[in-house]
Design a protein around this motif. Structure first.
Motif, PDB file in Angstrom:
ATOM      1  N   THR A   1     104.646  62.806  30.230  1.00  0.00           N
ATOM      2  CA  THR A   1     104.057  63.708  31.222  1.00  0.00           C
ATOM      3  C   THR A   1     102.538  63.679  31.136  1.00  0.00           C
ATOM      4  O   THR A   1     101.974  63.224  30.147  1.00  0.00           O
ATOM      5  N   GLY A   2     101.897  64.215  32.162  1.00  0.00           N
ATOM      6  CA  GLY A   2     100.453  64.403  32.118  1.00  0.00           C
ATOM      7  C   GLY A   2     100.161  65.598  31.221  1.00  0.00           C
ATOM      8  O   GLY A   2     101.006  66.487  31.064  1.00  0.00           O
ATOM      9  N   GLY A   3      98.980  65.631  30.644  1.00  0.00           N
ATOM     10  CA  GLY A   3      98.621  66.708  29.722  1.00  0.00           C
ATOM     11  C   GLY A   3      98.662  68.096  30.327  1.00  0.00           C
ATOM     12  O   GLY A   3      98.871  69.086  29.632  1.00  0.00           O
ATOM     13  N   SER A   4      98.508  68.177  31.665  1.00  0.00           N
ATOM     14  CA  SER A   4      98.471  69.481  32.331  1.00  0.00           C
ATOM     15  C   SER A   4      99.842  69.948  32.813  1.00  0.00           C
ATOM     16  O   SER A   4      99.958  71.015  33.414  1.00  0.00           O
ATOM     17  N   VAL A   5     100.900  69.193  32.532  1.00  0.00           N
ATOM     18  CA  VAL A   5     102.249  69.550  32.996  1.00  0.00           C
ATOM     19  C   VAL A   5     102.638  70.972  32.572  1.00  0.00           C
ATOM     20  O   VAL A   5     103.354  71.662  33.289  1.00  0.00           O
ATOM     21  N   VAL A   6     102.131  71.419  31.422  1.00  0.00           N
ATOM     22  CA  VAL A   6     102.519  72.734  30.887  1.00  0.00           C
ATOM     23  C   VAL A   6     101.988  73.906  31.714  1.00  0.00           C
ATOM     24  O   VAL A   6     102.383  75.044  31.498  1.00  0.00           O
TER      25      VAL A   6
ATOM     26  N   LEU B   1      90.289  69.616  34.455  1.00  0.00           N
ATOM     27  CA  LEU B   1      89.297  70.476  33.796  1.00  0.00           C
ATOM     28  C   LEU B   1      88.730  71.450  34.811  1.00  0.00           C
ATOM     29  O   LEU B   1      88.322  71.041  35.890  1.00  0.00           O
ATOM     30  N   LYS B   2      88.717  72.713  34.444  1.00  0.00           N
ATOM     31  CA  LYS B   2      88.081  73.691  35.325  1.00  0.00           C
ATOM     32  C   LYS B   2      86.567  73.559  35.168  1.00  0.00           C
ATOM     33  O   LYS B   2      86.087  73.028  34.170  1.00  0.00           O
ATOM     34  N   GLU B   3      85.819  74.051  36.137  1.00  0.00           N
ATOM     35  CA  GLU B   3      84.355  73.980  36.110  1.00  0.00           C
ATOM     36  C   GLU B   3      83.827  74.557  34.802  1.00  0.00           C
ATOM     37  O   GLU B   3      84.180  75.674  34.413  1.00  0.00           O
ATOM     38  N   GLY B   4      83.014  73.767  34.091  1.00  0.00           N
ATOM     39  CA  GLY B   4      82.390  74.245  32.858  1.00  0.00           C
ATOM     40  C   GLY B   4      83.292  74.220  31.629  1.00  0.00           C
ATOM     41  O   GLY B   4      82.865  74.568  30.536  1.00  0.00           O
TER      42      GLY B   4
END
Length: 168
Positions: free
Chosen positions: A78-83, A122-125
């Motif tokens: 999976t992609g790292g953001s799947v969670v 990644l969210k801003e910042g």
């Protein structure tokens, strides 16, 4: 529901695809790369999808595509953001054993020089440290098995994953 799949989760750079391909070969399973399924479904690269839809929009797409994976005897990387996708994670847990490939933050900092180019959400910042802290809690929440890869070669990690699966 048949739970004969192995689902690999973890931070970008832990080697989910690399380990997944080899694990699938060793077990005689299919290999499914969830990120490639997303790119195929949407007809665009991950980095383009994130750029066009923003992080939240991308997570919605990822959640939808991963919630619809139908496969048997497969290793799913999976992609790292799947969670971030509750429905996707519930679906993946229902069709397989979720293995969290855990890695030390320092090692990941060395490996992940270009986060945006990799299509990392990644969210801003947000920094890699922020991302690591935020996601680790989720990886631990959804994992059936955790394999700590710190100072492990790919072969050692594979061996640890196989052993953990046999014991599970």
């Amino acid at each position: 529901m048949n739970r004969d799949n192995i689902v690999l989760i973890g931070m970008p750079g832990v080697g989910k695809s690399t380990i997944g391909v080899v694990l699938a070969k060793v077990l005689g399973y299919q290999f499914v790369d969830a990120d490639l399924l997303i790119q195929e479904a949407e007809g665009k690269l991950l980095s383009e999808l994130i750029e066009e839809n923003g992080t939240d929009g991308f997570i919605e797409i990822e959640n939808r595509v991963n919630s619809q994976i139908q496969t048997h005897r497969s290793v799913i990387a999976t992609g790292g953001s799947v969670v971030y996708g509750k429905e996707a994670m519930e679906h993946l847990k229902s069709i397989g054993t979720v293995v969290y490939l855990k890695q030390n933050l320092r090692v990941l900092q060395r490996r992940l020089r270009n986060l945006k180019g990799r299509g990392v959400v990644l969210k801003e910042g947000q920094t890699l440290v922020d991302l690591y802290k935020e996601r680790t809690v989720l990886y631990e929440k959804y994992a059936d098995i955790t394999v700590d890869q710190y100072k492990q070669s790919i072969e050692q990690t594979l061996k640890a994953v196989r052993k953990a699966l046999e014991e599970n």
